[in-house]
Design a protein around this motif. Sequence first.
Motif, PDB file in Angstrom:
ATOM      1  N   GLU A  40      41.304 -47.691  38.164  1.00  0.00           N
ATOM      2  CA  GLU A  40      40.737 -46.431  38.646  1.00  0.00           C
ATOM      3  C   GLU A  40      40.469 -46.408  40.156  1.00  0.00           C
ATOM      4  N   TRP A  41      41.384 -46.962  40.946  1.00  0.00           N
ATOM      5  CA  TRP A  41      41.250 -46.953  42.406  1.00  0.00           C
ATOM      6  C   TRP A  41      41.295 -45.521  42.922  1.00  0.00           C
ATOM      7  N   GLN A  42      40.308 -45.160  43.738  1.00  0.00           N
ATOM      8  CA  GLN A  42      40.275 -43.872  44.427  1.00  0.00           C
ATOM      9  C   GLN A  42      39.790 -44.137  45.841  1.00  0.00           C
ATOM     10  N   ALA A  43      40.419 -43.468  46.818  1.00  0.00           N
ATOM     11  CA  ALA A  43      40.018 -43.726  48.201  1.00  0.00           C
ATOM     12  C   ALA A  43      40.206 -42.506  49.074  1.00  0.00           C
ATOM     13  N   THR A  44      39.284 -42.374  50.026  1.00  0.00           N
ATOM     14  CA  THR A  44      39.417 -41.440  51.142  1.00  0.00           C
ATOM     15  C   THR A  44      39.396 -42.316  52.389  1.00  0.00           C
ATOM     16  N   GLU A  45      39.353 -41.703  53.544  1.00  0.00           N
ATOM     17  CA  GLU A  45      39.265 -42.491  54.768  1.00  0.00           C
ATOM     18  C   GLU A  45      38.008 -43.368  54.779  1.00  0.00           C
ATOM     19  N   ASP A  46      36.861 -42.801  54.341  1.00  0.00           N
ATOM     20  CA  ASP A  46      35.572 -43.476  54.474  1.00  0.00           C
ATOM     21  C   ASP A  46      35.007 -44.085  53.199  1.00  0.00           C
ATOM     22  N   THR A  47      35.538 -43.730  52.025  1.00  0.00           N
ATOM     23  CA  THR A  47      34.955 -44.216  50.768  1.00  0.00           C
ATOM     24  C   THR A  47      36.031 -44.708  49.820  1.00  0.00           C
ATOM     25  N   CYS A  48      35.621 -45.575  48.897  1.00  0.00           N
ATOM     26  CA  CYS A  48      36.518 -45.984  47.825  1.00  0.00           C
ATOM     27  C   CYS A  48      35.690 -46.318  46.594  1.00  0.00           C
TER      28      CYS A  48
END
Length: 138
Positions: A40-48
């Motif tokens: 369930e990897w999820q990422a934005t520039e600042d969060t994961c």
Amino acid sequence: MGLEKYESKQVQIRRPAAQIYAMASRFDNFTPVLKDRVEEWQATEDTCSFKVKGFTASMRIVDRVEPKLVKIVSGESTPMDFTFWLQLHEVDPTDTRMRMVLHVELNMMMRMMIGGKIQEALDKMAEQIATGLNSAFF
């Protein structure tokens, strides 16, 4: 509970610090590598966020000092509070030294049970990052 500090060994990466920083300072840059390796990897520039052994862990980048430092803290859903620094020092354009520093809240029992494993994992992670970046093509 006590705040414990763990430092990886210093590793050498044969790339400019700015190039390493550009990759390491954004969680979404890790998606191609991690999406098939963690649940369930999820990422934005600042969060994961991702799942580890049934637990959801999350992190966020709280400070960046280009091209020297990326500071990450644990998110609300993470079972342990920690702060993680990735430090870069460019000796010359083909020699950047990297060290990772982890500050984590551990009680005495946890420190005795997993303290050594945390140190080993930090050293191994630093080596794997260096190996990957030394052989990768940007």
